[in-house]
Design a protein around this motif. Structure first.
Motif, PDB file in Angstrom:
ATOM      1  N   HIS A  73      -9.369  -2.976  -2.624  1.00 13.27           N
ATOM      2  CA  HIS A  73      -8.589  -1.805  -3.019  1.00 13.27           C
ATOM      3  C   HIS A  73      -8.091  -1.082  -1.779  1.00 13.27           C
ATOM      4  CE1 HIS A  73     -10.153  -2.573  -6.945  1.00 13.27           C
ATOM      5  NE2 HIS A  73      -9.657  -1.470  -7.451  1.00 13.27           N
ATOM      6  N   TYR A  74      -6.952  -0.436  -1.930  1.00  9.10           N
ATOM      7  CA  TYR A  74      -6.460   0.430  -0.864  1.00  9.10           C
ATOM      8  C   TYR A  74      -7.032   1.835  -1.069  1.00  9.10           C
ATOM      9  CZ  TYR A  74      -3.257  -3.209   0.572  1.00  9.10           C
ATOM     10  OH  TYR A  74      -2.743  -4.374   1.045  1.00  9.10           O
ATOM     11  N   PRO A  75      -7.145   2.629   0.021  1.00 13.76           N
ATOM     12  CA  PRO A  75      -7.752   3.959  -0.098  1.00 13.76           C
ATOM     13  C   PRO A  75      -7.159   4.805  -1.211  1.00 13.76           C
ATOM     14  CG  PRO A  75      -7.475   3.418   2.195  1.00 13.76           C
ATOM     15  CD  PRO A  75      -6.852   2.290   1.415  1.00 13.76           C
ATOM     16  N   LYS A  76      -5.824   4.731  -1.394  1.00 14.98           N
ATOM     17  CA  LYS A  76      -5.200   5.564  -2.421  1.00 14.98           C
ATOM     18  C   LYS A  76      -5.699   5.224  -3.816  1.00 14.98           C
ATOM     19  CE  LYS A  76      -0.743   6.556  -0.362  1.00 14.98           C
ATOM     20  NZ  LYS A  76       0.611   5.960  -0.359  1.00 14.98           N
ATOM     21  N   GLN A  77      -6.279   4.043  -3.964  1.00 12.09           N
ATOM     22  CA  GLN A  77      -6.753   3.642  -5.288  1.00 12.09           C
ATOM     23  C   GLN A  77      -8.200   4.057  -5.526  1.00 12.09           C
ATOM     24  OE1 GLN A  77      -5.779  -0.460  -4.384  1.00 12.09           O
ATOM     25  NE2 GLN A  77      -4.151  -0.460  -5.912  1.00 12.09           N
ATOM     26  N   SER A  97     -11.407   7.099  -5.547  1.00 15.60           N
ATOM     27  CA  SER A  97     -11.696   8.533  -5.707  1.00 15.60           C
ATOM     28  C   SER A  97     -12.141   9.092  -4.361  1.00 15.60           C
ATOM     29  CB  SER A  97     -12.808   8.723  -6.728  1.00 15.60           C
ATOM     30  OG  SER A  97     -14.032   8.287  -6.177  1.00 15.60           O
ATOM     31  N   TRP A 137       0.808  -1.219   0.000  1.00 12.87           N
ATOM     32  CA  TRP A 137       0.000   0.000   0.000  1.00 12.87           C
ATOM     33  C   TRP A 137       0.843   1.271   0.000  1.00 12.87           C
ATOM     34  CZ3 TRP A 137       0.905   3.051   4.229  1.00 12.87           C
ATOM     35  CH2 TRP A 137       1.507   2.437   5.315  1.00 12.87           C
ATOM     36  N   SER A 138       2.087   1.169   0.504  1.00 15.02           N
ATOM     37  CA  SER A 138       2.873   2.394   0.669  1.00 15.02           C
ATOM     38  C   SER A 138       3.473   2.874  -0.642  1.00 15.02           C
ATOM     39  CB  SER A 138       3.967   2.185   1.708  1.00 15.02           C
ATOM     40  OG  SER A 138       4.988   1.400   1.154  1.00 15.02           O
ATOM     41  N   PRO A 189      -4.589   4.036   5.421  1.00 15.16           N
ATOM     42  CA  PRO A 189      -4.025   3.708   4.107  1.00 15.16           C
ATOM     43  C   PRO A 189      -3.467   2.286   4.010  1.00 15.16           C
ATOM     44  CG  PRO A 189      -2.717   5.397   5.232  1.00 15.16           C
ATOM     45  CD  PRO A 189      -3.934   5.178   6.064  1.00 15.16           C
ATOM     46  N   TYR A 249      -9.895  13.097   4.586  1.00 19.38           N
ATOM     47  CA  TYR A 249      -9.939  11.653   4.299  1.00 19.38           C
ATOM     48  C   TYR A 249      -9.163  10.908   5.375  1.00 19.38           C
ATOM     49  CZ  TYR A 249     -11.518  13.240  -0.271  1.00 19.38           C
ATOM     50  OH  TYR A 249     -12.203  13.835  -1.283  1.00 19.38           O
ATOM     51  N   GLN A 300     -13.890   7.203  -1.173  1.00 20.93           N
ATOM     52  CA  GLN A 300     -13.269   7.176   0.155  1.00 20.93           C
ATOM     53  C   GLN A 300     -14.258   7.602   1.232  1.00 20.93           C
ATOM     54  OE1 GLN A 300      -9.265   8.537   0.859  1.00 20.93           O
ATOM     55  NE2 GLN A 300      -8.860   8.684  -1.314  1.00 20.93           N
TER      56      GLN A 300
END
Ligand SMILES: Nc1ncnc2c1ncn2[C@@H]1O[C@H](COP(=O)(O)OP(=O)(O)OP(=O)(O)O)[C@@H](O)[C@H]1O
Ligand SMILES: [Mg+2]
Lengths: 257, 262
Positions: free
Chosen positions: B132-136, B138, A254-255, B91, B87, B142
């Motif tokens: 999915h991870y949060p960074k992935q 919109s 994730w990082s 993560p 947000y 989120q």
């Protein structure tokens, strides 16, 4: 070239290798061209030949193994002490207030200056080498881990609190995972420094290891051997860096998204 | 008394670097009965977030008390779920893991956790993004996940601090409908902070207007529309009339706030 414009993976590899090629070419040019006397700087071919000679006739692989063992051993001991302490300091401010001034002071004590003292205490054996690496690494890791953990985003902690997390949950399941990739990065960095400590320790009092070989070669004016030893250290560092990076990517996908 | 009762709550922040202390919130009283949907409108810097954080237990009031179902609030707890202005998904956790975070902290067995997460992901339309991870995601996704995460604890009260503030108008409208449909189904007590008048009128049963700093409640407007509400409501004359009335109330406060340089 534009600022921050990415470079393709293929171009990256080519450029990275290109520097090594230029480096060796320049080295070969000054040595074969006679600009630098052989007694000060061996040429690349002599270096490789003497390296091979070291490995086949002097058991240099054993020396390499001994040095690697020392670095890894001292480094693991330091990490085992420093990471939990750094975590505690980052998470609990009174713990930080108690240790931080001393650790900040101790961090500036040069590990190599302790070598004569350590020889007095622990002789010239393995204990002394581990001690040098331990002292050289432990304070650095503590401070950097404490900073990494302490830099946790406040709103993440608050979100966890409103979700019912208590103290232990906050530390174990918010602060630690948040800081984990940074801690891994810190360990990779400090491992690099540990290499310099071990070589210094082996230069001063040792009967084995890469540093010992280098100091013996100096007595024989065998610059090829010395350079071979130095390059071996660089190659091992490069490999360990690669391994660390790969493991980090695997552990913390994730990082790097 | 069931519901949230805020009695004489004020908050004064100590001065920053020798400056004068800042009174963010004048003593305010507010009662939100169980199952009510209350929106709080106010100019920027009037203490809306401060009030919500005090109800959540993340900040302590300088004076006054907050009680939930008659019990004083002394710190954060799983009975008051919150969605933040920023947000705040973790993560390092996937969407499904984020939603299951609260139940995990409270020791819910993993099979049950998964069931909770799956149900909520379906409700907010994120089933396909479970891993999915949060960074992935919109911004809108989120905040939907953050809403689901707050709901996973089945809290008595939902505290929403401008959860859609950073979203574009279209996404925002859809999010309002989603939140409203969830409220219409669960009838949780909701305290919703926003800048957006239309948003407040569309979702809430009561809209409270706060004055410029130090914040206090200046007026209250009851929203009489029956549930379930459709987005078509936004174009009716009754709706516009309420919007207009609130616009006037807020405008005078915003002018004060801007003149004071907040
Ligand atoms: N931790 C703090 N220390 C000092 N002052 C603070 C602190 N938190 C908030 N304030 C002050 O309190 C006032 C109210 O802040 P708050 O965040 O509650 O406003 P808000 O109504 O939520 O504004 P916005 O709509 O812009 O989010 C602000 O003027 C701010 O400067
Ligand atoms: Mg706010």
């Amino acid at each position: 070239m534009k600022p921050l414009e990415p470079v393709s993976p293929a171009a990256r590899v080519v450029l990275g290798i290109a520097f090594f090629v230029i480096f060796f070419a320049a080295w070969a040019a000054v040595t074969f061209g006679g600009l630098v006397p052989k007694i000060f700087l061996a040429d690349p071919v002599t270096m490789l030949r003497e390296g091979w000679y070291l490995i086949t006739n002097h058991g240099f692989l054993v020396d390499i193994g001994v040095t690697v063992w020392r670095v890894v051993g001292g480094f693991i001991l330091a990490a085992l002490v420093a990471v939990p302490l750094g975590l505690a300091m980052g998470a609990y401010k009174p713990v930080e207030a108690f240790f931080e001034p001393f650790v900040s002071f101790a961090r500036y004590l040069p590990a190599s200056a302790f070598i004569p003292l350590f020889i007095l205490w622990a002789g010239v054996g393995e204990k002394q080498k581990l001690l040098v690496i331990f002292v050289g690494s432990v304070f650095q890791i503590v401070l950097m881990v404490a900073v990494a953990v302490g830099s946790i985003r406040r709103d993440l902690v608050e979100a966890a609190l409103t979700l019912g997390a208590r103290d232990q949950g906050i530390v174990a399941r918010v602060m630690v995972p948040y800081a984990a990739p940074q801690i891994a990065e810190i360990l990779r960095l400090v491992l690099g420094w540990a290499w310099t400590y071990v070589i210094v320790a082996e230069l001063i009092g040792s009967s084995s290891g890469i540093g010992h070989m280098i100091i013996e070669s100096q007595a024989l004016l065998a610059t090829g051997q010395m350079i071979f030893g130095i390059i071996v250290i660089g190659v091992i560092g490069l490999i360990s860096d690669f391994v660390f990076k790969a493991v980090n990517q695997k552990l913390f996908p994730w990082s790097t998204i | 008394m069931s519901g949230v009762v805020v009695a004489g709550v004020s908050r004064t922040f100590p001065g920053v670097r020798g400056g004068a202390p800042v009174q963010a919130l004048a003593p305010v009283d507010l009662t939100v009965t169980e199952g009510d949907f209350v929106a709080i409108l106010g100019p920027s810097g009037c203490g809306k977030s401060t009030l919500l954080r005090i109800v959540a237990g993340l900040d302590r009031p300088t004076t006054g008390t907050v009680t939930l179902d008659g019990k004083p609030v002394s710190g954060p707890g799983a009975d008051r779920g919150m969605v933040f202005q920023s947000y705040t998904l973790f993560p390092w956790l996937t969407v499904a893991e984020n939603i299951a975070f609260g139940p995990r902290e409270r020791g819910t067995p993993s099979a049950e956790r998964r069931a909770i997460a799956e149900k909520l992901m379906a409700q907010v339309g994120l089933t396909q993004f479970a891993n999915h991870y949060p960074k992935q995601l919109s911004g809108g996704m989120q905040q939907r996940a953050a809403l689901a995460r707050a709901l996973a604890n089945d809290p008595k009260v939902l505290l929403l601090d401008e959860p859609f503030g950073a979203l574009d108008h279209q996404t925002r409208s859809l999010m309002q409908e989603l939140l409203l449909s969830i409220w219409e189904e669960h009838r949780k007590t909701v305290l919703f902070v926003t800048h957006d008048i239309e948003e407040a009128v569309f979702m809430a049963n009561r809209v409270l207007v706060m004055s410029a700093r130090p914040g206090r409640f200046k007026s209250e407007v009851a929203i009489p529309f029956a549930h379930p509400r459709s987005y078509k409501l936004k174009t009716t004359p009754d709706f516009s009339r309420l919007e207009e009335q609130l616009t006037e109330d807020i405008r005078s406060e915003t002018i004060i706030a801007v003149q004071a340089g907040f």
